[in-house]
Write a protein that holds these residues in place. Structure first.
Motif, mmCIF file in Angstrom:
data_model
loop_
_atom_site.group_PDB
_atom_site.id
_atom_site.type_symbol
_atom_site.label_atom_id
_atom_site.label_comp_id
_atom_site.label_asym_id
_atom_site.label_seq_id
_atom_site.Cartn_x
_atom_site.Cartn_y
_atom_site.Cartn_z
ATOM 1 N N VAL A 45 69.034 53.675 -53.047
ATOM 2 C CA VAL A 45 70.385 53.966 -53.528
ATOM 3 C C VAL A 45 70.710 55.442 -53.331
ATOM 4 O O VAL A 45 71.813 55.802 -52.905
ATOM 5 N N ASP A 48 70.633 56.510 -48.801
ATOM 6 C CA ASP A 48 70.988 55.220 -48.210
ATOM 7 C C ASP A 48 71.064 55.216 -46.696
ATOM 8 O O ASP A 48 71.386 54.204 -46.100
ATOM 9 N N ASP A 62 72.424 51.130 -43.307
ATOM 10 C CA ASP A 62 72.908 51.556 -44.606
ATOM 11 C C ASP A 62 72.377 50.544 -45.614
ATOM 12 O O ASP A 62 72.853 49.414 -45.671
ATOM 13 N N SER A 64 72.102 50.814 -49.035
ATOM 14 C CA SER A 64 72.388 51.086 -50.439
ATOM 15 C C SER A 64 72.618 49.796 -51.228
ATOM 16 O O SER A 64 72.245 49.718 -52.401
ATOM 17 N N TRP A 68 70.400 48.527 -54.576
ATOM 18 C CA TRP A 68 70.834 48.038 -55.892
ATOM 19 C C TRP A 68 70.178 46.710 -56.231
ATOM 20 O O TRP A 68 69.783 46.478 -57.376
#
Length: 141
Positions: A45, A48, A62, A64, A68
């Motif tokens: 997170v 990322d 990417d 991210s 999570w």
């Protein structure tokens, strides 16, 4: 002999077996794997932008969103691993569901980090097996 009362076998002997060691193993593995997955998710997170090099090209990912997912699932696995020491049925149920979700999320994460994902998948399979085989014996320990 006529004045002796009958006592069932379950009331006179303990139902604790060596399987409680597997449940303790599962709880400790869930605490470790949940902590590592939560840490890994937190790192994903925060940072990322990842580059993965393959045989043909480099991939810019990417991750991210997956960070999570790993953070939330890791925390659920961590806390359900702590709850397993109580031997409660709800802790085992949440543990099996959380570890199954962890297994699936790590399966989808295979392209980014294959070795790490395979290790976590293997641990998750062992934990699910331990919790479903004789999970109720931890309550009697």
């Amino acid at each position: 002999m006529a004045d002796q009362t009958y006592q069932p076998l379950a009331a006179t002997t303990s139902t604790r077996t060596g399987w409680t060691g597997w449940i303790t193993f599962a709880a400790i593995m869930m605490i470790i794997a949940g902590s590592l997955n939560a840490l890994y998710g937190l790192i994903a997170v925060i940072n990322d932008e990842w580059v993965v090099w393959t045989n043909r090209a480099s991939l810019y990912l990417d991750i991210s969103q997956w960070g999570w997912v790993h953070l939330i699932v890791g925390l659920v696995v961590l806390f359900s691993g702590i709850g397993l020491f109580s031997g409660h049925f709800l802790a085992r149920t949440v543990g099996v569901i959380a570890v199954a979700i962890s297994l699936m999320s790590n399966f989808f994460f295979l392209p980014a980090y294959p070795l790490w994902a395979i290790v976590v998948i293997t641990i998750d399979v062992l934990v699910i097996w331990a919790l479903t085989a004789h999970g109720s014996e931890m309550r009697d320990a």
